[in-house]
Design an enzyme around this catalytic site. Structure first.
Site, PDB file in Angstrom:
ATOM      1  CB  SER A 177     -22.764 188.094 -10.922  1.00  0.00           C
ATOM      2  OG  SER A 177     -21.758 187.375 -11.587  1.00  0.00           O
ATOM      3  CD  GLU A 237     -23.952 179.212 -16.390  1.00  0.00           C
ATOM      4  OE1 GLU A 237     -23.655 180.415 -16.376  1.00  0.00           O
ATOM      5  OE2 GLU A 237     -23.324 178.351 -15.765  1.00  0.00           O
TER       6      GLU A 237
END
Length: 373
Positions: A161, A242
């Site tokens: 990412s 996360e």
């Protein structure tokens, strides 16, 4: 944070601030990962968070953070989602690289990298997964070989990412043959010669992920994070943060459910059967949010198996939301540009990214039920 402030008082404070905070042009809630076009506004927004004391809430005060509890971090994530803004520039720098640098980094590494992460000046990416090393990360093949007082890195990473905009990366590479003790972590300057980044275009039109190729990339000896052969321990230390965003995802799920109901109503498709299905999903989302609040309210460790339960449930609810949009409205109605198109496409991805549902079930079977590997 001030221990005398309750969770709801903190929520009110955050909500009021978010309602009045100046927002850069083009800012939107891009989640944990900005696309290239999102980065300028994301950097400005992170700087605003920093100046207001809301950047890197979980960091220790000695590194510029606020020593926020897990509950306070989770409340901020949920309120940011409700306000339609990202909670920080991206997830890797503040949530993964920063804490790992504090734990394993040298004083020089901490002085060099932590302040720019805190201020939103440096964007980081995570260089872990490979074409044949995703869920089985220990099988990675990217290799770093010693060359005097430097290291030469060759290999390929994928699903990285924000690699196209990243200033630095957290790299795992093989430095020995042992499956786990033969892995070392490195801090990588993403502008070094020999690094090639290729965006991966997704079905929803975005390009949040990338392939990254290393061709004799020369890293200095002080790029090693921790000790040589300690990379697996560094990698496991990055996991869990996360999961704080799971409650924030519930906010988005409620919005998605409303979109499906509105679209079905406009087309005259909202019959009693569909209403029952929507109500059942609505209940599951509320249960997810309540379970999440219970977990973070007791300051449960982020590595706890409780968060594997939440990850599994949230992924499958998200998947069912996408399936509901497809079955209720029909694929022919979800043409390019339709607001529900991304919901449909991302639904399946949620059961893969951040740890597949199969992996979460294995964790629960082994750590909670005590079943053999």
């Amino acid at each position: 944070m001030d221990g005398s402030v309750t969770g709801e008082e903190f929520r009110t404070r955050v909500r009021d601030w978010l309602a009045s905070a100046p927002r850069p042009e083009g800012l939107h809630d891009y989640g944990g990962t900005p696309q290239l076009a999102d980065v300028p506004a994301g950097r400005q927004w992170h700087r605003t968070l920093f100046e207001a004391g809301y950047a890197c809430l979980h960091w220790p005060a000695e590194h510029g953070g606020r020593d926020a509890s897990v509950l306070e971090q989770a409340i901020f994530a949920e309120e940011a989602a409700r306000a339609g803004v990202p909670r920080q520039l991206n997830i890797v720098g503040p949530d993964l690289a920063g804490p790992v640098l504090m734990r394993y980094g040298t004083e020089a590494q901490q002085r060099r990298h932590l302040p720019p992460i805190l201020r939103g000046e440096h964007l980081w990416c995570q260089l872990f997964s490979e074409p044949e090393a995703g869920s089985d990360l220990a099988s990675l093949r990217t290799r770093a070989r010693p060359d005097g007082d430097h290291w030469l890195v060759d290999g390929q990473k994928v699903w990285t990412s924000a690699a196209g905009a990243a200033d630095y990366g957290l790299l795992l590479a093989r430095t020995g043959e042992d499956r786990h003790r033969g892995i070392t972590a490195f801090v990588v300057d993403m502008t070094l010669p020999g690094i090639t980044v290729r965006p991966l275009r997704q079905l929803d039109g975005e390009s949040k992920f990338n392939e990254v190729f290393f061709d004799d990339v020369r890293l200095s000896g002080d790029s090693v994070l921790g000790e040589v052969g300690q990379g697996w321990r560094v990698a496991t230390a990055t996991l869990g943060q996360e999961r704080l965003s799971l409650g924030a995802q519930a906010v988005g799920m409620f919005e998605a459910l409303r979109e499906v109901a509105d679209a079905a109503r406009e087309r005259g498709l909202l019959d009693p059967v569909l209403e029952d299905t929507i109500t059942a999903l609505w209940t599951r989302i509320w249960l997810l949010r309540a379970t999440w609040l219970r977990a973070v309210g007791t300051d449960t460790e982020l590595g706890s198996s409780a968060f594997s339960v939440l990850k599994l449930v949230s992924s499958e609810v998200y998947r069912d939301l996408g399936d509901l949009a497809t079955s209720a409205l029909g694929t022919d109605t979800l043409a390019a540009g339709h607001p529900l198109l991304r919901r449909m496409l991302v639904g399946r991805a949620q059961t893969i990214l951040g740890g597949t549902s199969e992996i979460q079930r294995n964790i629960l079977a082994e750590r909670v039920l005590g079943l053999p590997r």
